[in-house]
Every structure is written in C-alpha cells, then in structure tokens.
Design an enzyme around this catalytic site. Structure first.
Site, PDB file in Angstrom:
ATOM      1  N   PRO A  22      99.837  28.638  58.824  1.00 14.78           N
ATOM      2  CA  PRO A  22     101.339  28.960  59.034  1.00 14.78           C
ATOM      3  C   PRO A  22     101.062  30.847  59.796  1.00 14.78           C
ATOM      4  O   PRO A  22     100.139  31.472  59.182  1.00 14.78           O
ATOM      5  CB  PRO A  22     101.440  29.304  56.688  1.00 14.78           C
ATOM      6  CG  PRO A  22     101.090  28.831  56.576  1.00 14.78           C
ATOM      7  CD  PRO A  22      99.665  27.933  57.287  1.00 14.78           C
ATOM      8  N   ASN A  23     101.851  31.098  60.737  1.00 15.58           N
ATOM      9  CA  ASN A  23     102.247  32.137  60.710  1.00 15.58           C
ATOM     10  C   ASN A  23     100.903  32.865  61.895  1.00 15.58           C
ATOM     11  O   ASN A  23     101.306  33.994  62.518  1.00 15.58           O
ATOM     12  CB  ASN A  23     101.405  33.443  59.878  1.00 15.58           C
ATOM     13  CG  ASN A  23     103.015  33.095  58.910  1.00 15.58           C
ATOM     14  OD1 ASN A  23     104.191  33.254  59.581  1.00 15.58           O
ATOM     15  ND2 ASN A  23     103.430  33.208  58.094  1.00 15.58           N
ATOM     16  N   ARG A  30     101.067  39.845  65.097  1.00 15.54           N
ATOM     17  CA  ARG A  30     101.254  40.133  63.446  1.00 15.54           C
ATOM     18  C   ARG A  30     100.232  40.596  63.050  1.00 15.54           C
ATOM     19  O   ARG A  30      98.782  40.499  62.943  1.00 15.54           O
ATOM     20  CB  ARG A  30     101.158  38.365  63.336  1.00 15.54           C
ATOM     21  CG  ARG A  30     100.908  37.998  61.829  1.00 15.54           C
ATOM     22  CD  ARG A  30     100.182  37.016  60.935  1.00 15.54           C
ATOM     23  NE  ARG A  30     100.410  37.050  59.823  1.00 15.54           N
ATOM     24  CZ  ARG A  30      99.830  36.271  59.086  1.00 15.54           C
ATOM     25  NH1 ARG A  30      99.145  35.278  59.820  1.00 15.54           N
ATOM     26  NH2 ARG A  30      99.612  36.228  58.070  1.00 15.54           N
ATOM     27  N   TYR A  35      94.476  41.630  61.930  1.00 14.77           N
ATOM     28  CA  TYR A  35      94.267  40.479  62.367  1.00 14.77           C
ATOM     29  C   TYR A  35      94.031  40.855  63.498  1.00 14.77           C
ATOM     30  O   TYR A  35      93.422  39.307  64.286  1.00 14.77           O
ATOM     31  CB  TYR A  35      95.554  39.281  62.298  1.00 14.77           C
ATOM     32  CG  TYR A  35      95.805  38.750  60.477  1.00 14.77           C
ATOM     33  CD1 TYR A  35      94.869  38.510  59.929  1.00 14.77           C
ATOM     34  CD2 TYR A  35      97.145  39.743  60.537  1.00 14.77           C
ATOM     35  CE1 TYR A  35      95.190  38.942  58.654  1.00 14.77           C
ATOM     36  CE2 TYR A  35      97.599  38.958  58.872  1.00 14.77           C
ATOM     37  CZ  TYR A  35      97.079  38.410  58.019  1.00 14.77           C
ATOM     38  OH  TYR A  35      97.073  38.125  56.850  1.00 14.77           O
ATOM     39  N   ASN A  87      91.089  27.615  58.814  1.00 14.55           N
ATOM     40  CA  ASN A  87      91.753  28.712  58.649  1.00 14.55           C
ATOM     41  C   ASN A  87      93.451  28.033  57.992  1.00 14.55           C
ATOM     42  O   ASN A  87      93.997  28.066  58.691  1.00 14.55           O
ATOM     43  CB  ASN A  87      92.392  30.207  59.792  1.00 14.55           C
ATOM     44  CG  ASN A  87      92.914  31.413  58.948  1.00 14.55           C
ATOM     45  OD1 ASN A  87      93.369  31.416  58.202  1.00 14.55           O
ATOM     46  ND2 ASN A  87      92.968  32.287  59.850  1.00 14.55           N
ATOM     47  N   ALA A  90      98.088  31.487  54.600  1.00 13.83           N
ATOM     48  CA  ALA A  90      98.849  31.509  53.076  1.00 13.83           C
ATOM     49  C   ALA A  90      98.616  30.701  52.271  1.00 13.83           C
ATOM     50  O   ALA A  90      99.184  30.365  50.872  1.00 13.83           O
ATOM     51  CB  ALA A  90     100.720  32.522  53.314  1.00 13.83           C
ATOM     52  N   GLU A 111      85.996  27.344  55.041  1.00 11.21           N
ATOM     53  CA  GLU A 111      87.059  28.438  54.996  1.00 11.21           C
ATOM     54  C   GLU A 111      86.592  29.298  56.477  1.00 11.21           C
ATOM     55  O   GLU A 111      85.439  29.884  55.808  1.00 11.21           O
ATOM     56  CB  GLU A 111      87.045  28.259  53.419  1.00 11.21           C
ATOM     57  CG  GLU A 111      88.252  29.692  53.397  1.00 11.21           C
ATOM     58  CD  GLU A 111      87.981  29.950  51.878  1.00 11.21           C
ATOM     59  OE1 GLU A 111      87.541  29.638  51.590  1.00 11.21           O
ATOM     60  OE2 GLU A 111      89.103  30.469  51.743  1.00 11.21           O
ATOM     61  N   HIS A 113      88.814  33.187  57.672  1.00 12.66           N
ATOM     62  CA  HIS A 113      89.723  34.475  57.775  1.00 12.66           C
ATOM     63  C   HIS A 113      89.512  35.077  58.625  1.00 12.66           C
ATOM     64  O   HIS A 113      88.053  35.725  59.057  1.00 12.66           O
ATOM     65  CB  HIS A 113      89.680  34.590  56.118  1.00 12.66           C
ATOM     66  CG  HIS A 113      90.333  34.012  55.625  1.00 12.66           C
ATOM     67  ND1 HIS A 113      91.774  33.318  55.401  1.00 12.66           N
ATOM     68  CD2 HIS A 113      89.849  33.464  54.541  1.00 12.66           C
ATOM     69  CE1 HIS A 113      91.996  32.180  54.316  1.00 12.66           C
ATOM     70  NE2 HIS A 113      90.693  32.265  53.631  1.00 12.66           N
ATOM     71  N   SER A 115      90.802  38.617  58.538  1.00 16.66           N
ATOM     72  CA  SER A 115      91.106  39.331  57.543  1.00 16.66           C
ATOM     73  C   SER A 115      89.959  39.312  56.224  1.00 16.66           C
ATOM     74  O   SER A 115      89.310  37.595  55.897  1.00 16.66           O
ATOM     75  CB  SER A 115      91.609  39.510  56.846  1.00 16.66           C
ATOM     76  OG  SER A 115      92.314  38.498  56.272  1.00 16.66           O
ATOM     77  N   ARG A 120      92.058  43.251  50.114  1.00 14.15           N
ATOM     78  CA  ARG A 120      93.559  42.929  49.857  1.00 14.15           C
ATOM     79  C   ARG A 120      94.000  42.213  48.159  1.00 14.15           C
ATOM     80  O   ARG A 120      93.953  42.660  47.809  1.00 14.15           O
ATOM     81  CB  ARG A 120      93.895  42.116  50.591  1.00 14.15           C
ATOM     82  CG  ARG A 120      93.649  42.248  52.672  1.00 14.15           C
ATOM     83  CD  ARG A 120      93.761  41.301  53.756  1.00 14.15           C
ATOM     84  NE  ARG A 120      95.134  41.569  53.903  1.00 14.15           N
ATOM     85  CZ  ARG A 120      95.793  40.602  54.538  1.00 14.15           C
ATOM     86  NH1 ARG A 120      95.233  39.626  54.710  1.00 14.15           N
ATOM     87  NH2 ARG A 120      97.492  40.850  54.480  1.00 14.15           N
ATOM     88  N   ARG A 124      96.232  37.168  46.860  1.00 17.49           N
ATOM     89  CA  ARG A 124      94.740  36.856  47.899  1.00 17.49           C
ATOM     90  C   ARG A 124      93.591  35.879  47.496  1.00 17.49           C
ATOM     91  O   ARG A 124      92.652  35.867  48.436  1.00 17.49           O
ATOM     92  CB  ARG A 124      94.759  37.385  49.032  1.00 17.49           C
ATOM     93  CG  ARG A 124      96.263  37.975  50.142  1.00 17.49           C
ATOM     94  CD  ARG A 124      95.533  38.559  51.848  1.00 17.49           C
ATOM     95  NE  ARG A 124      96.784  38.964  51.749  1.00 17.49           N
ATOM     96  CZ  ARG A 124      98.104  38.463  52.375  1.00 17.49           C
ATOM     97  NH1 ARG A 124      97.863  37.317  52.465  1.00 17.49           N
ATOM     98  NH2 ARG A 124      99.046  39.174  52.444  1.00 17.49           N
TER      99      ARG A 124
END
Ligand code: DQA
Length: 155
Positions: A22-23, A30, A35, A87, A90, A111, A113, A115, A120, A124
């Site tokens: 998502p996103n 964004r 990012y 990725n 969330a 996995e 990411h 960031s 953070r 997360r």
C-alpha cells in the site's frame, strides 16, 4: 537430468516477483524526504536493467490490498519463481496473513524497504514479514531493491 525431466516449477526459475504494497504507487510524491523522489516505475526500470545484467526477469506489481499480495505470493510458488522481493509497506507491521503466506511457500522471500523502519516510529520496529523472510534489505532508498536483487542472483 535433461530439461524435459525438470519439474514444472523450474521452468520460470529466472523470474523474480517484486511485490509492492500500500501507498507505494505514490512513490515520488509521497514524503520524498523519507522515500526519495524516484517513482515505482523508475525503480522497475532500475530492476529491469540490473536483472538483464544478472540474467533475471522482473515481474513488478503493486497493490493497496492485502489479499492481492497474499495471492501473488501463492502465484510465485505456483509458477516456480526464483524469489520474491516484497516491500509490503505498512502491512509489514500488521499482517499475520502475509507472514503465513511467506511461511506457506518454498520460494525465498526477501523483505525490502526504502527507509530503515528501525530508525523510525516504534510501531514500525516490528515486522511480521521479516520474521518469515529469508532476509531483509532496508534503508538504501531505491537501491534497497537492487541490493536485494543482487542477493537473489547469488542464491
Ligand atoms: C516502507 C516502510 C513502512 O514502514 C511504510 O509503512 C511504507 C514504506 C519502506 O519502504 O520504507 O509504506 O515499507
């Protein structure tokens, strides 16, 4: 063993699924300070270029829906993909369904990411995906995907 004697699942063992949650369709717009300014299409292009050098085909997908990601993990297994870069956005931090799907398949899942979630917010810091994945690459922006693809090429 001859080619014809190989199991069906080896037919596509140069294909790497790259699944984005998502996103991530909004990358570039964004929160660029977190990012980066590259879009998901830019990252797809980078992966295709590196994939050509490595002899790997990239199947890049994005969905804002958890179940699509689950279905695509199952599909990676069904077609005999070499690996999955995931990725999960969330859903990384919430999805037992993705955790179970990764556990349910034999295809290695990495996995990824942009960031570094550990630097953070506390919510997360936990990853249901990372608990089931073969490995994690995080914190290198778009290059996290490339580092992960390089790792996959050595599996
Ligand atoms: C992300 C990190 C997640 O915590 C976040 O929810 C995202 C993007 C990353 O690539 O850095 O959507 O997965």
């Amino acid at each position: 063993m001859t080619d014809t004697a190989q199991p069906h699942s080896d037919l596509q063992d140069t294909t790497v699924f790259v699944l984005n949650g998502p996103n991530l369709n909004l990358l570039g717009l964004r929160e660029p300070t977190i990012y980066g300014s590259q879009t998901l299409d830019d990252i797809a292009g980078m992966l295709e270029d590196r994939g050509q050098e490595l002899g790997l085909e990239i199947d890049m997908r994005q969905s804002n829906h958890e179940g699509h990601l689950v279905d695509w993990l199952h599909e990676a297994q069904a077609v005999g993909a070499k690996a999955v870069l995931l990725n999960a956005g969330a859903y990384t931090h919430t999805s037992v369904a993705l955790h179970d799907a990764i556990k349910a398949i034999k295809v290695p899942v990495i996995e990824v990411h942009l960031s570094n979630p550990h630097t953070r917010e506390a919510f997360r810091h936990h990853s249901y995906v990372g608990m089931a994945a073969k490995g994690t690459v995080a914190g290198f922006g778009a290059n996290s995907y490339i580092v992960a693809l390089d790792a996959v090429s050595r599996l």
